[in-house]
Design a protein around this motif. Sequence first.
Motif, mmCIF file in Angstrom:
data_model
loop_
_atom_site.group_PDB
_atom_site.id
_atom_site.type_symbol
_atom_site.label_atom_id
_atom_site.label_comp_id
_atom_site.label_asym_id
_atom_site.label_seq_id
_atom_site.Cartn_x
_atom_site.Cartn_y
_atom_site.Cartn_z
ATOM 1 N N LEU A 134 0.829 -1.204 0.000
ATOM 2 C CA LEU A 134 0.000 0.000 0.000
ATOM 3 C C LEU A 134 0.865 1.257 0.000
ATOM 4 C CD1 LEU A 134 -2.689 -1.106 2.644
ATOM 5 C CD2 LEU A 134 -2.768 -1.325 0.143
ATOM 6 N N PRO A 135 0.431 2.336 -0.654
ATOM 7 C CA PRO A 135 -0.766 2.377 -1.508
ATOM 8 C C PRO A 135 -0.529 1.663 -2.841
ATOM 9 C CG PRO A 135 0.398 4.449 -1.662
ATOM 10 C CD PRO A 135 1.127 3.634 -0.611
ATOM 11 N N ILE A 136 -1.597 1.242 -3.510
ATOM 12 C CA ILE A 136 -1.490 0.510 -4.773
ATOM 13 C C ILE A 136 -1.101 1.479 -5.881
ATOM 14 C CG2 ILE A 136 -2.661 -0.977 -6.424
ATOM 15 C CD1 ILE A 136 -2.356 -2.197 -3.659
ATOM 16 N N THR A 137 0.067 1.238 -6.461
ATOM 17 C CA THR A 137 0.502 2.071 -7.604
ATOM 18 C C THR A 137 0.576 1.255 -8.891
ATOM 19 O OG1 THR A 137 2.810 1.654 -6.997
ATOM 20 C CG2 THR A 137 1.786 3.655 -6.129
ATOM 21 N N GLU A 139 -10.658 -2.580 -4.625
ATOM 22 C CA GLU A 139 -11.118 -1.233 -4.991
ATOM 23 C C GLU A 139 -10.360 -0.714 -6.204
ATOM 24 O OE1 GLU A 139 -12.414 0.078 -0.452
ATOM 25 O OE2 GLU A 139 -10.676 1.018 -1.429
ATOM 26 N N ALA A 140 -9.074 -1.026 -6.289
ATOM 27 C CA ALA A 140 -8.298 -0.621 -7.468
ATOM 28 C C ALA A 140 -8.823 -1.328 -8.717
ATOM 29 C CB ALA A 140 -6.821 -0.940 -7.263
ATOM 30 N N ALA A 163 -12.075 0.288 -9.630
ATOM 31 C CA ALA A 163 -11.822 1.593 -10.260
ATOM 32 C C ALA A 163 -11.445 1.415 -11.722
ATOM 33 C CB ALA A 163 -10.712 2.331 -9.504
ATOM 34 N N GLU A 164 -10.610 0.399 -11.974
ATOM 35 C CA GLU A 164 -10.228 0.130 -13.371
ATOM 36 C C GLU A 164 -11.443 -0.291 -14.194
ATOM 37 O OE1 GLU A 164 -7.523 -3.110 -13.887
ATOM 38 O OE2 GLU A 164 -6.903 -2.438 -15.860
ATOM 39 N N TRP A 165 -12.302 -1.106 -13.571
ATOM 40 C CA TRP A 165 -13.525 -1.546 -14.258
ATOM 41 C C TRP A 165 -14.409 -0.347 -14.598
ATOM 42 C CZ3 TRP A 165 -16.244 -4.543 -17.063
ATOM 43 C CH2 TRP A 165 -17.635 -4.532 -17.009
ATOM 44 N N ARG A 166 -14.573 0.562 -13.610
ATOM 45 C CA ARG A 166 -15.426 1.731 -13.870
ATOM 46 C C ARG A 166 -14.853 2.592 -14.993
ATOM 47 N NH1 ARG A 166 -15.589 1.781 -8.230
ATOM 48 N NH2 ARG A 166 -14.054 3.449 -8.126
ATOM 49 N N ARG A 167 -13.511 2.704 -15.020
ATOM 50 C CA ARG A 167 -12.897 3.549 -16.064
ATOM 51 C C ARG A 167 -13.115 2.966 -17.452
ATOM 52 N NH1 ARG A 167 -8.600 3.967 -12.306
ATOM 53 N NH2 ARG A 167 -7.491 2.301 -13.366
ATOM 54 N N THR A 168 -13.311 1.667 -17.522
ATOM 55 C CA THR A 168 -13.438 1.041 -18.848
ATOM 56 C C THR A 168 -14.831 0.455 -19.042
ATOM 57 O OG1 THR A 168 -12.511 -0.998 -17.902
ATOM 58 C CG2 THR A 168 -10.988 0.503 -19.011
ATOM 59 N N ASN A 169 -15.839 0.982 -18.324
ATOM 60 C CA ASN A 169 -17.227 0.514 -18.465
ATOM 61 C C ASN A 169 -17.654 0.605 -19.923
ATOM 62 O OD1 ASN A 169 -20.173 0.736 -18.664
ATOM 63 N ND2 ASN A 169 -20.071 0.553 -16.427
ATOM 64 N N PRO A 170 -17.878 -0.523 -20.568
ATOM 65 C CA PRO A 170 -18.116 -0.520 -22.015
ATOM 66 C C PRO A 170 -19.435 0.117 -22.422
ATOM 67 C CG PRO A 170 -18.408 -2.719 -21.102
ATOM 68 C CD PRO A 170 -17.895 -1.870 -19.987
ATOM 69 N N GLU A 171 -20.496 -0.096 -21.612
ATOM 70 C CA GLU A 171 -21.795 0.426 -22.022
ATOM 71 C C GLU A 171 -21.829 1.952 -21.950
ATOM 72 O OE1 GLU A 171 -24.379 -3.458 -20.557
ATOM 73 O OE2 GLU A 171 -24.748 -1.498 -19.681
#
Length: 409
Positions: free
Chosen positions: A290-293, A336-337, A340-348
Amino acid sequence: MSSDPWGRVDETGTVYVRTADGEKVVGSWQAGSPEEALAYFERKYEGLVVEIGLLEKRVQTTDLSAKDAQAAVDHLREQIDAHHAVGDLDALRARLDKLVGLVEARREERRAQRARQTDEARQAKESLVTEAEELARSDQWRVAGERLRALVDTWKGLPRLDRKSDDELWHRFSHARSAFSKRRKAHFAQLDAQREEARKIKEQLVAEAEALSGSTDWGPTAARYRELMADWKAAGRAQREHEDDLWNRFRGAQDVFFAARGSVFAERDAEQAENLKLKEELAEEAEKLLPITDLKAARAAFRSINERWEAIGHVPRDARGRVEGRMHIVDRAIQEAEEAEWRRTNPEARARAEGLTGQLQAAVDKLRGQIEQARAQGNTAKADKLEKELEGRQALLDQALKGLQEFGG
């Protein structure tokens, strides 16, 4: 009667100018002496000389368009041909003829320059299309997506080609982006399906774990719990809203069993105390992540730590929550990281944003083409009206692009 090398005034007051084609009537003068008449029309000649000199300077030193320059030449030639001045009109015509040649040379030079610029723009756009088509086959979803957005910005900064060529290249470029988006959407849809399948498997594992929690057949049941744990890890992650609850139930069922077994095998407390020491060391190692970089590296490192953690065995019950809580904090940070990555690349959501952006971009491109056509046809009023409409559409496009950038992270 009065005269000078370029003109004369006869006894009736008629003023003449001498040219290579003979004398031409300049006008009639009755208000004063013949000398005053010649002086008046000589001043008109000097005025023409000044105007021609200024035009020559503008053509040679400014960006005066060939069209405007030719119009100015024609206007001056009309004044000279009207023979309303006394002086060497043939010399002025010669200067205008020379100026016409210079204007034509400038026109050809600019035509060649535009051709070079068009060729450069064509090559640049073809290069963008080629790169976009290569990126369309990439599985590096975030990196390739960011690069495609950068290519769009580069494309917008390039001049337009002829409509047919520009439309063909844009179609290929747009098709490559659409193909990438479609593949990315399918990829994440598959991930969703995998997570749903993982949820179903884990619900079955939880049911069996809870059914075994009251067993007193210590050896076989503990072995079965280890198998269930292996199956749990192999199942992959479920959706975030289900994963924690399923894990708490699964782990809780194990805790009930192993707590009971622990009370029977109190003599193993010493071993568990040593396990606690080892797990505290692993927890400390995990906390250093931590923190995740670097999500990928952190995930791999935590997986290695967790494997060693599971191999160690149980710790005293009263310390389990504390030491596992330390590991859980790191695990949650990684989750959570990942989310966050999933939300940034939400395809719909990205697909909707890209669809709107594409529509606005097409509208802007169409308006620009209409404006160019109106300008070419000399329809300034229509062009100005379209310019105002373009400003509104461009503002909407800029806002849509800004929204789309938020998905890049």
